[in-house]
Design an enzyme around this catalytic site. Structure first.
Site, short mmCIF file in Angstrom:
data_model
loop_
_atom_site.label_atom_id
_atom_site.label_comp_id
_atom_site.label_asym_id
_atom_site.label_seq_id
_atom_site.Cartn_x
_atom_site.Cartn_y
_atom_site.Cartn_z
NE ARG A 179 -30.13 -3.59 27.07
CZ ARG A 179 -29.21 -4.18 26.16
NH1 ARG A 179 -28.37 -5.30 26.58
NH2 ARG A 179 -28.93 -3.73 24.89
CB THR A 205 -24.55 -11.98 24.70
OG1 THR A 205 -24.45 -10.52 24.42
CG2 THR A 205 -25.69 -12.22 25.60
CB THR A 224 -24.64 -9.34 27.38
OG1 THR A 224 -23.80 -9.06 26.45
CG2 THR A 224 -25.58 -8.07 27.45
CG ASN A 279 -22.70 -4.53 23.34
OD1 ASN A 279 -23.39 -5.28 22.72
ND2 ASN A 279 -22.29 -3.38 22.97
CG ASP A 307 -26.81 -3.06 22.26
OD1 ASP A 307 -26.14 -3.39 21.38
OD2 ASP A 307 -26.82 -3.99 23.23
CB SER A 354 -31.35 -6.05 24.41
OG SER A 354 -30.92 -7.48 24.28
CB SER A 355 -30.79 -9.20 19.82
OG SER A 355 -30.86 -7.94 19.06
N1 GLY Z 1 -25.63 -6.48 23.52
C1 GLY Z 1 -26.37 -7.31 22.81
C2 GLY Z 1 -27.91 -7.38 22.88
O1 GLY Z 1 -28.37 -6.77 24.14
O2 GLY Z 1 -28.78 -7.67 22.22
#
Ligand code: GLY
Length: 585
Positions: free
Chosen positions: A115, A391, A409, A411, A433, A462-463
């Site tokens: 990340r 993403t 991603t 984003n 985020d 993040s998701s």
């Molecule tokens: N940028 C979308 C996520 O990390 O969930």
């Protein structure tokens, strides 16, 4: 033979098929394909592995690496670099992501966190203007929106630790695609036309992705990316150092210095990949592995499965009102917790209880099976607009049983829309985020709390939910999705479709989905949910809203140990599940 994998759980017909075959006394090859011809959607079936991504050329790159004897990690790294060329809206060098790797040898599963991190100069109020409001332009479309990219470190780390081929060999296909050019496909032309206003604002991005007259490339145009080819070549020669300390780092720092960005040479040199223990859960006899914080994906996937395990979902009927009501209520509670508790685990303590069965049982008791619980009764909320999620996810499986599930991603689609001049790639806008102001929504309408406030060298929440399912100790499914907050609910519904409703992986991917995220108190649904069901749900007090966008685009592989079943989500044209050719005897 008549083996029960996730593709084979639609019991009766398949069992019958197997019995008929056995009873006919014809010798059955060890790997008889188990296909149910009543299904409306069918996976691609492979005998020597599988690669599934959102872009066909990249999937083919991965399959060729498997054919040459590379393992799933080699192929995944090749796909990751290839997507940076062929899927510029989400494939990337300037972003970050998460890779889940299952290693057959030693039966280990590792979660690789690459990340982005906040630069050292970032601070809690970075995006709060003099008027006390969040400056969304600054948080999303400026050089300050970029976190320190993690993709190159993540992919090279994975290759070094778990791959088997040299970096130069794995990067060669991406370099060739960038150098020789790719034919602009219809989906890419569509995407570039959509992004054109944003890409035009960065001279470098316009130069890379638009025609000289500023118009968007058309289907059939050749898109050559020579700066990107040079950047990839430098990485092939010098590894991650080229990006974080060498010539590419210099280009990034120059770009930042010229445009009031925050990333410095020290930020780049400091970037570290973190290997984490996956979040583990269990669901109806399966084990689930998914990404831990700083992604919220794994925690809430397991939390939602834990609550749902208390009901016999199959008896309710797929996408019935009774079923969807339970899903909605479970999603509502999980996303409320997400906003309160989740953040970078190196900065905040994420309660372990969130994934405990006992906690799930407590939450289950708060659900009224006849009517909706207003989100305001779960926690206070705000009205929030929806924005475009992007993403991309890819899954790879090799015939040795190594599996990779990777989501990465920029984003937004094309990130901030700003490219690094001379380097040929786009910058992420992942700083959005973070909770720019705890209580203020980000672009996805997600509310964050203190746990996700901006701090130097912190990773934004993040998701992304690369996930795997195991049965009797063997991996049986790898999946994941793009889509910002809808990622977690898309992955959840894919798993439920496989486990509870016995669908093959392509059927499971194609079913209409819903999404609820606590706030706003609206349930988004795709087309295909029956109007009668929607009416029943409205009658229970749910605010059912047709989604303006598809709810996720999963890229999944299932395996019964003998064959590999790839499903590229039909929600975006241009992706592909590609099976490597089995080696000739
Ligand atoms: N940028 C979308 C996520 O990390 O969930």
């Amino acid at each position: 033979m008549c083996k029960a994998g996730p593709n084979a759980r639609r019991g009766d017909f398949r069992l019958l098929l197997c019995l008929v075959v056995l009873a006919s006394a014809v010798p059955v090859p060890a790997a008889t394909p188990i296909i149910d011809y009543r299904d409306r959607f069918h996976p691609v079936v492979g005998e020597a592995g599988m690669v599934v991504s959102q872009e066909a050329l990249a999937s083919a790159v991965g399959a060729r690496i498997l054919e040459r004897g590379g393992n799933a990690v080699d192929a995944a790294v090749a796909v990751g670099f290839a997507l940076a060329v062929t899927l510029p809206q989400a494939g990337n060098l300037g972003g970050g992501g998460f890779m889940l790797v299952h290693l057959a040898e030693g039966d280990r599963t590792v979660a690789i966190d690459y990340r982005e991190v906040a630069p050292r100069a970032a601070h809690r109020d970075l995006f709060v203007g003099d008027d006390g409001e969040v400056d969304t332009q600054l948080a999303r479309f400026s050089h300050r929106a970029a976190g320190v990219p993690g993709t190159v470190a993540g992919l090279t780390h994975a290759l070094e630790h778990y791959g088997s081929l040299p970096l130069a060999e794995v990067l060669a296909p991406a370099i060739a695609l960038a150098e020789e050019g790719i034919e602009v496909t219809r989906p890419l032309a569509f995407s570039l036309a959509h992004a054109r206003p944003r890409l035009r604002r960065s001279a470098a991005a316009a130069g890379y992705y638009l025609r000289p007259d500023g118009s968007a490339p058309q289907e059939g145009d050749l898109l050559r990316q020579s700066d990107l080819a040079r950047t990839l070549g430098r990485i092939a020669a010098d590894g991650r150092a080229a990006f974080y300390e060498g010539g590419i780092a210099e280009l990034i720092v120059t770009e930042m210095a010229a445009h009031d960005g925050l990333i410095t040479a020290a930020d780049l040199a400091d970037y570290r990949v973190v290997e984490r223990e996956p979040v583990w859960g269990s669901y109806r006899g399966y084990r689930v592995a998914a990404m831990p914080p700083p992604s919220s994906g794994g925690v809430h996937l397991v939390q939602m499965l834990n609550i749902l395990e208390g009901w016999e979902l199959a008896e309710l009927g797929h996408n019935s009102a009774a079923y969807l009501h339970r899903l909605i209520e479970v999603m509502r509670r999980a996303y409320a917790d997400r906003s309160r508790y989740l953040g970078d685990p190196d900065f905040v303590a994420v309660p372990a209880e969130l994934t405990a069965k006992a906690y799930a049982a407590r939450l289950r008791k708060t659900i009224d099976l006849r009517r909706a619980t207003p989100s305001s009764a779960v926690a206070p909320g705000l009205e929030i607009p929806e924005e475009s999620p992007q993403t991309t996810h890819f899954s790879v499986w090799d015939r040795q049983g190594n599996v990779v599930s990777n989501t990465y991603t920029l984003n937004f689609s094309y990130g901030s829309g700003i490219a690094v001049a001379g380097a040929g790639f786009l910058l992420n806008n992942e700083m959005d985020d973070f909770s720019a102001q705890p209580g203020a929504p980000n672009a996805y309408g997600l509310l964050g709390g203190e746990a996700n406030a901006i701090a130097p060298r912190k990773r934004p929440l993040s998701s992304m939910t690369p996930a795997m399912l195991f049965k009797d100790g063997q991996p049986v499914l790898a999946t994941g999705s793009p889509g910002g907050p809808v990622i977690i609910t898309a992955v959840l519904q894919t798993l439920l479709n496989v486990v509870d409703f016995g669908m093959n992986v392509a059927e499971a991917s194609a079913q209409p989905r819903i999404h609820h995220q606590w706030q706003p108190d609206e349930v988004y649904h795709e087309s295909g949910v029956s109007p009668d069901t929607l009416q029943l749900l409205r009658g229970m007090g749910h605010h059912m809203v047709p989604s303006r966008r598809v709810l996720g685009r999963t890229q999944s592989i299932a395996s019964d140990g003998a064959r590999y079943y790839g499903a590229n989500d039909t929600r975006w044209p241009g992706g592909a599940a590609v099976a490597p050719e089995p080696a000739s005897p």
